[in-house]
Design a protein around this motif. Structure first.
Motif, PDB file in Angstrom:
ATOM      1  N   ASN A   1      -1.440   8.052  -9.798  1.00 10.28           N
ATOM      2  CA  ASN A   1      -0.694   9.052  -9.029  1.00 10.28           C
ATOM      3  C   ASN A   1      -0.682   8.719  -7.545  1.00 10.28           C
ATOM      4  N   PHE A   2      -1.763   8.164  -7.051  1.00  5.51           N
ATOM      5  CA  PHE A   2      -1.819   7.780  -5.640  1.00  5.51           C
ATOM      6  C   PHE A   2      -0.812   6.676  -5.346  1.00  5.51           C
ATOM      7  N   TYR A   3      -0.719   5.661  -6.226  1.00  9.32           N
ATOM      8  CA  TYR A   3       0.242   4.596  -5.933  1.00  9.32           C
ATOM      9  C   TYR A   3       1.682   5.046  -6.156  1.00  9.32           C
ATOM     10  N   ILE A   4       1.902   6.043  -6.968  1.00  8.26           N
ATOM     11  CA  ILE A   4       3.251   6.609  -7.088  1.00  8.26           C
ATOM     12  C   ILE A   4       3.655   7.255  -5.755  1.00  8.26           C
ATOM     13  N   VAL A   5       2.741   8.002  -5.164  1.00  8.60           N
ATOM     14  CA  VAL A   5       3.025   8.638  -3.865  1.00  8.60           C
ATOM     15  C   VAL A   5       3.232   7.579  -2.789  1.00  8.60           C
ATOM     16  N   LEU A   6       2.400   6.533  -2.790  1.00  6.38           N
ATOM     17  CA  LEU A   6       2.571   5.460  -1.797  1.00  6.38           C
ATOM     18  C   LEU A   6       3.922   4.773  -1.943  1.00  6.38           C
ATOM     19  N   SER A   7       4.358   4.550  -3.172  1.00  3.53           N
ATOM     20  CA  SER A   7       5.653   3.889  -3.369  1.00  3.53           C
ATOM     21  C   SER A   7       6.798   4.781  -2.898  1.00  3.53           C
ATOM     22  N   TRP A   8       6.664   6.089  -3.098  1.00  3.30           N
ATOM     23  CA  TRP A   8       7.672   7.029  -2.601  1.00  3.30           C
ATOM     24  C   TRP A   8       7.718   7.003  -1.074  1.00  3.30           C
ATOM     25  N   ILE A   9       6.548   7.016  -0.441  1.00  6.79           N
ATOM     26  CA  ILE A   9       6.485   6.963   1.028  1.00  6.79           C
ATOM     27  C   ILE A   9       7.098   5.653   1.527  1.00  6.79           C
ATOM     28  N   ALA A  10       6.856   4.556   0.815  1.00  6.14           N
ATOM     29  CA  ALA A  10       7.433   3.266   1.204  1.00  6.14           C
ATOM     30  C   ALA A  10       8.957   3.322   1.182  1.00  6.14           C
ATOM     31  N   MET A  11       9.516   4.046   0.231  1.00  5.32           N
ATOM     32  CA  MET A  11      10.971   4.181   0.169  1.00  5.32           C
ATOM     33  C   MET A  11      11.523   4.990   1.340  1.00  5.32           C
ATOM     34  N   LEU A  12      10.727   5.888   1.883  1.00  6.72           N
ATOM     35  CA  LEU A  12      11.180   6.738   2.984  1.00  6.72           C
ATOM     36  C   LEU A  12      10.890   6.147   4.359  1.00  6.72           C
ATOM     37  N   THR A  13      10.079   5.112   4.407  1.00  2.00           N
ATOM     38  CA  THR A  13       9.637   4.548   5.681  1.00  2.00           C
ATOM     39  C   THR A  13      10.675   3.586   6.241  1.00  2.00           C
ATOM     40  N   GLU A  14      10.912   3.676   7.525  1.00  2.00           N
ATOM     41  CA  GLU A  14      11.885   2.807   8.203  1.00  2.00           C
ATOM     42  C   GLU A  14      11.252   1.512   8.711  1.00  2.00           C
ATOM     43  N   THR A  15       9.986   1.545   9.091  1.00  2.00           N
ATOM     44  CA  THR A  15       9.329   0.387   9.676  1.00  2.00           C
ATOM     45  C   THR A  15       8.990  -0.632   8.597  1.00  2.00           C
ATOM     46  N   SER A  16       9.465  -1.848   8.768  1.00  2.00           N
ATOM     47  CA  SER A  16       9.251  -2.894   7.752  1.00  2.00           C
ATOM     48  C   SER A  16       7.777  -3.178   7.517  1.00  2.00           C
ATOM     49  N   LEU A  17       6.999  -3.277   8.578  1.00  2.00           N
ATOM     50  CA  LEU A  17       5.576  -3.578   8.425  1.00  2.00           C
ATOM     51  C   LEU A  17       4.871  -2.494   7.616  1.00  2.00           C
ATOM     52  N   VAL A  18       5.154  -1.248   7.927  1.00  2.00           N
ATOM     53  CA  VAL A  18       4.538  -0.142   7.197  1.00  2.00           C
ATOM     54  C   VAL A  18       5.011  -0.151   5.745  1.00  2.00           C
ATOM     55  N   ARG A  19       6.315  -0.360   5.545  1.00  2.00           N
ATOM     56  CA  ARG A  19       6.871  -0.364   4.191  1.00  2.00           C
ATOM     57  C   ARG A  19       6.207  -1.460   3.348  1.00  2.00           C
ATOM     58  N   TRP A  20       6.129  -2.673   3.877  1.00  2.00           N
ATOM     59  CA  TRP A  20       5.538  -3.774   3.101  1.00  2.00           C
ATOM     60  C   TRP A  20       4.042  -3.581   2.883  1.00  2.00           C
ATOM     61  N   THR A  21       3.367  -2.983   3.849  1.00  2.00           N
ATOM     62  CA  THR A  21       1.954  -2.667   3.664  1.00  2.00           C
ATOM     63  C   THR A  21       1.779  -1.683   2.507  1.00  2.00           C
ATOM     64  N   LEU A  22       2.648  -0.681   2.459  1.00  2.00           N
ATOM     65  CA  LEU A  22       2.589   0.289   1.363  1.00  2.00           C
ATOM     66  C   LEU A  22       2.937  -0.345   0.022  1.00  2.00           C
ATOM     67  N   VAL A  23       3.898  -1.243   0.017  1.00  2.00           N
ATOM     68  CA  VAL A  23       4.269  -1.932  -1.228  1.00  2.00           C
ATOM     69  C   VAL A  23       3.109  -2.786  -1.728  1.00  2.00           C
ATOM     70  N   VAL A  24       2.465  -3.521  -0.844  1.00  2.00           N
ATOM     71  CA  VAL A  24       1.316  -4.338  -1.238  1.00  2.00           C
ATOM     72  C   VAL A  24       0.186  -3.449  -1.749  1.00  2.00           C
ATOM     73  N   ALA A  25      -0.071  -2.346  -1.053  1.00  2.00           N
ATOM     74  CA  ALA A  25      -1.113  -1.414  -1.506  1.00  2.00           C
ATOM     75  C   ALA A  25      -0.761  -0.821  -2.865  1.00  2.00           C
ATOM     76  N   THR A  26       0.514  -0.535  -3.086  1.00  2.00           N
ATOM     77  CA  THR A  26       0.960  -0.008  -4.375  1.00  2.00           C
ATOM     78  C   THR A  26       0.669  -0.988  -5.497  1.00  2.00           C
TER      79      THR A  26
END
Length: 148
Positions: free
Chosen positions: A77-102
Protein backbone atom coordinates in the motif's frame (compact mmCIF):
# COMPACT_ATOMS: atom_id res chain seq x y z
CA UNK A 1 -17.06 -9.78 -3.67
CA UNK A 2 -13.82 -8.01 -4.57
CA UNK A 3 -14.06 -8.99 -8.24
CA UNK A 4 -17.67 -7.78 -8.32
CA UNK A 5 -16.49 -4.38 -7.08
CA UNK A 6 -13.83 -4.28 -9.80
CA UNK A 7 -16.26 -5.26 -12.54
CA UNK A 8 -18.79 -2.67 -11.37
CA UNK A 9 -16.18 0.07 -11.16
CA UNK A 10 -14.74 -0.60 -14.60
CA UNK A 11 -18.20 -0.86 -16.12
CA UNK A 12 -19.02 2.58 -14.72
CA UNK A 13 -15.75 3.94 -16.11
CA UNK A 14 -16.35 2.41 -19.54
CA UNK A 15 -19.91 3.73 -19.85
CA UNK A 16 -19.26 7.22 -18.45
CA UNK A 17 -19.62 9.98 -21.06
CA UNK A 18 -16.87 12.03 -19.35
CA UNK A 19 -13.60 11.12 -17.67
CA UNK A 20 -14.71 12.26 -14.19
CA UNK A 21 -12.46 9.57 -12.67
CA UNK A 22 -9.27 11.12 -14.06
CA UNK A 23 -7.46 14.28 -13.05
CA UNK A 24 -4.71 16.27 -14.69
CA UNK A 25 -1.32 16.55 -13.08
CA UNK A 26 -0.73 19.66 -11.02
CA UNK A 27 0.94 22.48 -12.91
CA UNK A 28 0.36 20.89 -16.33
CA UNK A 29 -1.22 23.88 -18.06
CA UNK A 30 -0.14 23.04 -21.60
CA UNK A 31 -1.14 19.91 -23.48
CA UNK A 32 1.52 17.32 -24.07
CA UNK A 33 3.21 14.50 -22.22
CA UNK A 34 3.21 16.41 -18.93
CA UNK A 35 -0.57 16.81 -18.94
CA UNK A 36 -1.48 13.13 -19.08
CA UNK A 37 -4.39 12.20 -16.84
CA UNK A 38 -3.83 10.56 -13.48
CA UNK A 39 -6.43 7.91 -12.68
CA UNK A 40 -6.71 8.53 -8.96
CA UNK A 41 -9.71 6.22 -8.65
CA UNK A 42 -7.55 3.34 -9.87
CA UNK A 43 -5.04 3.98 -7.09
CA UNK A 44 -7.85 4.11 -4.53
CA UNK A 45 -9.16 0.83 -5.95
CA UNK A 46 -5.71 -0.75 -5.55
CA UNK A 47 -5.47 0.46 -1.95
CA UNK A 48 -8.73 -1.32 -1.18
CA UNK A 49 -8.41 -4.49 -3.27
CA UNK A 50 -4.72 -5.38 -2.96
CA UNK A 51 -4.82 -6.08 0.81
CA UNK A 52 -7.76 -8.41 0.18
CA UNK A 53 -5.91 -10.22 -2.60
CA UNK A 54 -2.84 -10.65 -0.42
CA UNK A 55 -4.97 -11.94 2.45
CA UNK A 56 -6.70 -14.46 0.19
CA UNK A 57 -3.37 -15.57 -1.23
CA UNK A 58 -1.37 -15.72 1.98
CA UNK A 59 -3.86 -16.60 4.69
CA UNK A 60 -6.77 -18.32 2.98
CA UNK A 61 -4.86 -20.29 0.33
CA UNK A 62 -1.59 -21.01 2.14
CA UNK A 63 -2.57 -20.71 5.79
CA UNK A 64 0.10 -18.15 6.63
CA UNK A 65 -0.51 -16.32 9.93
CA UNK A 66 -1.83 -12.79 9.66
CA UNK A 67 1.37 -11.52 11.31
CA UNK A 68 3.33 -12.63 8.21
CA UNK A 69 0.89 -10.83 5.94
CA UNK A 70 1.06 -7.45 7.66
CA UNK A 71 4.42 -6.26 6.34
CA UNK A 72 3.88 -7.01 2.63
CA UNK A 73 0.38 -5.52 2.79
CA UNK A 74 1.62 -2.28 4.41
CA UNK A 75 4.66 -2.07 2.09
CA UNK A 76 2.49 -2.68 -0.97
CA UNK A 77 0.00 0.00 0.00
CA UNK A 78 2.88 2.37 0.70
CA UNK A 79 4.39 1.85 -2.75
CA UNK A 80 0.98 2.31 -4.36
CA UNK A 81 0.75 5.73 -2.69
CA UNK A 82 4.32 6.58 -3.73
CA UNK A 83 3.58 5.67 -7.35
CA UNK A 84 0.48 7.88 -7.28
CA UNK A 85 2.51 10.79 -5.87
CA UNK A 86 5.12 10.20 -8.59
CA UNK A 87 2.40 10.63 -11.21
CA UNK A 88 1.39 13.97 -9.68
CA UNK A 89 4.91 15.32 -9.20
CA UNK A 90 6.32 17.82 -11.69
CA UNK A 91 9.98 17.68 -10.64
CA UNK A 92 11.87 14.99 -12.56
CA UNK A 93 14.33 14.26 -9.75
CA UNK A 94 11.54 13.78 -7.21
CA UNK A 95 9.48 11.72 -9.67
CA UNK A 96 12.37 9.36 -10.49
CA UNK A 97 13.30 9.06 -6.82
CA UNK A 98 9.73 8.00 -6.08
CA UNK A 99 9.72 5.55 -8.99
CA UNK A 100 12.96 3.94 -7.79
CA UNK A 101 11.59 3.76 -4.24
CA UNK A 102 8.39 2.20 -5.59
CA UNK A 103 10.30 -0.55 -7.39
CA UNK A 104 12.51 -1.18 -4.36
CA UNK A 105 9.44 -1.59 -2.16
CA UNK A 106 7.78 -3.80 -4.78
CA UNK A 107 10.77 -6.16 -4.71
CA UNK A 108 10.78 -6.10 -0.90
CA UNK A 109 7.08 -7.04 -0.70
CA UNK A 110 7.53 -9.64 -3.45
CA UNK A 111 10.36 -11.26 -1.48
CA UNK A 112 8.07 -11.51 1.55
CA UNK A 113 5.41 -13.14 -0.61
CA UNK A 114 7.98 -15.59 -1.96
CA UNK A 115 8.82 -16.46 1.64
CA UNK A 116 5.17 -17.37 2.17
CA UNK A 117 5.54 -19.94 -0.60
CA UNK A 118 8.77 -21.33 0.87
CA UNK A 119 7.26 -21.67 4.34
CA UNK A 120 4.04 -23.14 2.93
CA UNK A 121 5.98 -25.77 0.99
CA UNK A 122 7.85 -26.76 4.17
CA UNK A 123 4.74 -27.01 6.32
CA UNK A 124 1.95 -28.20 3.98
CA UNK A 125 0.86 -31.80 4.19
CA UNK A 126 1.43 -33.82 1.00
CA UNK A 127 -2.24 -34.91 1.14
CA UNK A 128 -3.54 -31.33 1.16
CA UNK A 129 -5.89 -30.70 -1.80
CA UNK A 130 -4.39 -28.43 -4.47
CA UNK A 131 -1.11 -28.34 -2.54
CA UNK A 132 0.94 -27.38 -5.60
CA UNK A 133 -1.66 -24.97 -7.00
CA UNK A 134 -2.08 -22.77 -3.90
CA UNK A 135 1.34 -21.08 -4.11
CA UNK A 136 0.59 -20.18 -7.74
CA UNK A 137 -1.85 -17.53 -6.49
CA UNK A 138 0.91 -15.74 -4.60
CA UNK A 139 3.43 -16.05 -7.44
CA UNK A 140 0.74 -14.91 -9.88
CA UNK A 141 0.06 -11.81 -7.80
CA UNK A 142 3.77 -10.94 -7.76
CA UNK A 143 3.84 -11.20 -11.56
CA UNK A 144 0.58 -9.26 -11.94
CA UNK A 145 1.81 -6.46 -9.68
CA UNK A 146 4.99 -6.26 -11.81
CA UNK A 147 2.83 -5.38 -14.82
CA UNK A 148 1.19 -2.54 -12.95
Amino acid sequence: IMFSVLVLQHTIFAWSPTAWYASARLGAASPGPTSRPVYTMTYIEWLCIVPLLLTVSGHCAMGRPLKELARPIVVTNFYIVLSWIAMLTETSLVRWTLVVATFALYFHASWDMYQWVVEYNKAASPELPSRRLRPCLSIGLVLLFAVY
